[in-house]
Design a protein around this motif. Structure first.
Motif, PDB file in Angstrom:
ATOM      1  N   SER A  41       0.818  -1.218   0.000  1.00  0.00           N
ATOM      2  CA  SER A  41       0.000   0.000   0.000  1.00  0.00           C
ATOM      3  C   SER A  41       0.849   1.265   0.000  1.00  0.00           C
ATOM      4  O   SER A  41       0.319   2.355   0.211  1.00  0.00           O
ATOM      5  N   GLY A  42       2.135   1.119  -0.198  1.00  0.00           N
ATOM      6  CA  GLY A  42       3.016   2.280  -0.194  1.00  0.00           C
ATOM      7  C   GLY A  42       3.511   2.663   1.182  1.00  0.00           C
ATOM      8  O   GLY A  42       4.051   3.762   1.371  1.00  0.00           O
ATOM      9  N   GLN A  43       3.353   1.775   2.169  1.00  0.00           N
ATOM     10  CA  GLN A  43       3.691   2.109   3.554  1.00  0.00           C
ATOM     11  C   GLN A  43       5.176   2.291   3.815  1.00  0.00           C
ATOM     12  O   GLN A  43       5.566   2.758   4.883  1.00  0.00           O
ATOM     13  N   LEU A  44       6.022   1.944   2.820  1.00  0.00           N
ATOM     14  CA  LEU A  44       7.457   2.166   2.992  1.00  0.00           C
ATOM     15  C   LEU A  44       7.873   3.575   2.579  1.00  0.00           C
ATOM     16  O   LEU A  44       8.969   4.019   2.913  1.00  0.00           O
ATOM     17  N   GLY A  45       7.007   4.252   1.821  1.00  0.00           N
ATOM     18  CA  GLY A  45       7.281   5.641   1.465  1.00  0.00           C
ATOM     19  C   GLY A  45       8.461   5.837   0.539  1.00  0.00           C
ATOM     20  O   GLY A  45       9.038   6.928   0.483  1.00  0.00           O
ATOM     21  N   ASN A  46       8.824   4.816  -0.232  1.00  0.00           N
ATOM     22  CA  ASN A  46      10.002   4.905  -1.093  1.00  0.00           C
ATOM     23  C   ASN A  46       9.663   5.206  -2.554  1.00  0.00           C
ATOM     24  O   ASN A  46      10.515   5.057  -3.430  1.00  0.00           O
ATOM     25  N   SER A  47       8.431   5.602  -2.812  1.00  0.00           N
ATOM     26  CA  SER A  47       7.908   5.975  -4.139  1.00  0.00           C
ATOM     27  C   SER A  47       7.750   4.785  -5.087  1.00  0.00           C
ATOM     28  O   SER A  47       7.362   4.961  -6.236  1.00  0.00           O
ATOM     29  N   ASN A  48       8.021   3.573  -4.616  1.00  0.00           N
ATOM     30  CA  ASN A  48       7.874   2.377  -5.447  1.00  0.00           C
ATOM     31  C   ASN A  48       6.420   1.915  -5.435  1.00  0.00           C
ATOM     32  O   ASN A  48       5.891   1.538  -4.387  1.00  0.00           O
ATOM     33  N   GLU A  49       5.777   1.948  -6.589  1.00  0.00           N
ATOM     34  CA  GLU A  49       4.371   1.581  -6.691  1.00  0.00           C
ATOM     35  C   GLU A  49       4.174   0.130  -7.125  1.00  0.00           C
ATOM     36  O   GLU A  49       3.062  -0.275  -7.461  1.00  0.00           O
ATOM     37  N   GLU A  50       5.223  -0.653  -7.120  1.00  0.00           N
ATOM     38  CA  GLU A  50       5.137  -2.038  -7.579  1.00  0.00           C
ATOM     39  C   GLU A  50       4.631  -2.995  -6.498  1.00  0.00           C
ATOM     40  O   GLU A  50       4.350  -4.154  -6.770  1.00  0.00           O
ATOM     41  N   GLY A  51       4.554  -2.525  -5.260  1.00  0.00           N
ATOM     42  CA  GLY A  51       4.077  -3.384  -4.184  1.00  0.00           C
ATOM     43  C   GLY A  51       5.068  -4.458  -3.784  1.00  0.00           C
ATOM     44  O   GLY A  51       4.681  -5.511  -3.283  1.00  0.00           O
ATOM     45  N   THR A  52       6.327  -4.204  -4.004  1.00  0.00           N
ATOM     46  CA  THR A  52       7.349  -5.198  -3.697  1.00  0.00           C
ATOM     47  C   THR A  52       7.646  -5.264  -2.201  1.00  0.00           C
ATOM     48  O   THR A  52       7.329  -4.346  -1.446  1.00  0.00           O
ATOM     49  N   VAL A  53       8.252  -6.361  -1.792  1.00  0.00           N
ATOM     50  CA  VAL A  53       8.701  -6.523  -0.413  1.00  0.00           C
ATOM     51  C   VAL A  53      10.168  -6.126  -0.337  1.00  0.00           C
ATOM     52  O   VAL A  53      10.988  -6.577  -1.143  1.00  0.00           O
ATOM     53  N   GLU A  54      10.490  -5.273   0.600  1.00  0.00           N
ATOM     54  CA  GLU A  54      11.872  -4.858   0.816  1.00  0.00           C
ATOM     55  C   GLU A  54      12.381  -5.557   2.072  1.00  0.00           C
ATOM     56  O   GLU A  54      11.841  -5.367   3.158  1.00  0.00           O
ATOM     57  N   ARG A  55      13.420  -6.338   1.932  1.00  0.00           N
ATOM     58  CA  ARG A  55      13.925  -7.143   3.050  1.00  0.00           C
ATOM     59  C   ARG A  55      15.074  -6.475   3.795  1.00  0.00           C
ATOM     60  O   ARG A  55      15.594  -7.029   4.760  1.00  0.00           O
ATOM     61  N   THR A  56      15.478  -5.318   3.332  1.00  0.00           N
ATOM     62  CA  THR A  56      16.475  -4.516   4.036  1.00  0.00           C
ATOM     63  C   THR A  56      15.966  -3.074   4.093  1.00  0.00           C
ATOM     64  O   THR A  56      15.105  -2.678   3.286  1.00  0.00           O
ATOM     65  N   PRO A  57      16.457  -2.269   5.013  1.00  0.00           N
ATOM     66  CA  PRO A  57      15.992  -0.883   5.120  1.00  0.00           C
ATOM     67  C   PRO A  57      16.190  -0.095   3.830  1.00  0.00           C
ATOM     68  O   PRO A  57      17.259  -0.132   3.221  1.00  0.00           O
ATOM     69  N   THR A  58      15.127   0.590   3.416  1.00  0.00           N
ATOM     70  CA  THR A  58      15.183   1.465   2.247  1.00  0.00           C
ATOM     71  C   THR A  58      14.784   2.866   2.685  1.00  0.00           C
ATOM     72  O   THR A  58      13.870   3.035   3.509  1.00  0.00           O
ATOM     73  N   PRO A  59      15.435   3.893   2.158  1.00  0.00           N
ATOM     74  CA  PRO A  59      15.133   5.249   2.618  1.00  0.00           C
ATOM     75  C   PRO A  59      13.768   5.733   2.160  1.00  0.00           C
ATOM     76  O   PRO A  59      13.340   5.454   1.041  1.00  0.00           O
ATOM     77  N   VAL A  60      13.087   6.445   3.031  1.00  0.00           N
ATOM     78  CA  VAL A  60      11.864   7.151   2.642  1.00  0.00           C
ATOM     79  C   VAL A  60      12.271   8.224   1.647  1.00  0.00           C
ATOM     80  O   VAL A  60      13.284   8.912   1.826  1.00  0.00           O
ATOM     81  N   SER A  61      11.492   8.394   0.602  1.00  0.00           N
ATOM     82  CA  SER A  61      11.960   9.107  -0.586  1.00  0.00           C
ATOM     83  C   SER A  61      12.178  10.600  -0.400  1.00  0.00           C
ATOM     84  O   SER A  61      12.858  11.218  -1.217  1.00  0.00           O
TER      85      SER A  61
END
Length: 208
Positions: A41-61
């Motif tokens: 749902s975009g809860q990672l805030g990284n501007s990625n709209e693909e709905g992927t799972v990030e298994r390591t910390p990614t910066p909020v955009s």
């Protein structure tokens, strides 16, 4: 290391951490926000709209400096260095507090309640609450208590008390008054209001 290999990235040193429904977010010592986990749902805030799972910390955009962060069910809210609230992720129940009734996911942070400054933020399953610099509580989103929907924009909780801390749960909220007393409101079907009773309550209750 082999010749020509890039040097390893230094480890992130954390200052704050918050776990949500299927994601986690933190703030490093420079005040930058990072998130990881599901991004459906975009809860990672990284501007990625693909709905992927990030298994390591990614910066909020946005690269903004934050002082507090709170991961909710499928959304995240954070408090920046200027004490403004920013939210991103799912908005199907108004949990981003942007004042619209649109349900589109937000993949980057959006500002809410720009005319107010806050000292604390807490994200629940589908609602959030913030504590302003005058000690007032503001909430938005959905509690699902008796099918009650909170406004889609921050609305002040009807109380003249001065609060110093706030915590949003699944369908209830609790706040700490400046005299050390705890007040809770919302869903009480599992006894989460701590008043010894049981039911769906939409009134504030003091916890002795």
């Amino acid at each position: 290391l082999c010749s020509g290999s890039p040097p390893p990235s230094p480890p992130i040193v954390w200052r704050a951490i918050s776990a949500g429904g299927g994601h986690t977010c933190g703030i490093d010592t420079d005040g930058l926000a990072w998130c990881w986990g599901t991004n459906a749902s975009g809860q990672l805030g990284n501007s990625n709209e693909e709905g992927t799972v990030e298994r390591t910390p990614t910066p909020v955009s946005d690269g903004r400096v934050y002082r507090a962060i709170s991961a909710g069910g499928s959304f995240t809210c954070a408090l920046d260095a200027g004490r403004r609230v920013w939210c991103w992720g799912a908005d199907n129940t108004g949990q981003l507090g942007n004042g619209t009734e649109q349900t589109a996911n937000q993949y980057t942070p959006i500002a809410i309640a720009a005319d107010r400054t806050f000292i604390a933020i807490s994200s629940g399953t589908e609602h959030a609450c913030a504590l302003d610099t005058e000690g007032a509580v503001w909430c938005w989103g959905a509690t699902h208590v008796g099918a009650v929907m909170l406004p889609h924009a921050p609305t002040r909780v009807a109380s003249d008390r001065i609060f110093t801390d706030i915590g949003a749960g699944s369908g209830h909220t609790c706040a700490l008054e400046d005299n050390g007393q705890v007040w809770c409101w919302g869903d009480d079907r599992a006894g989460q209001l701590g008043d010894g009773d049981r039911g769906e309550l939409l009134v504030r209750l003091a916890v002795d």
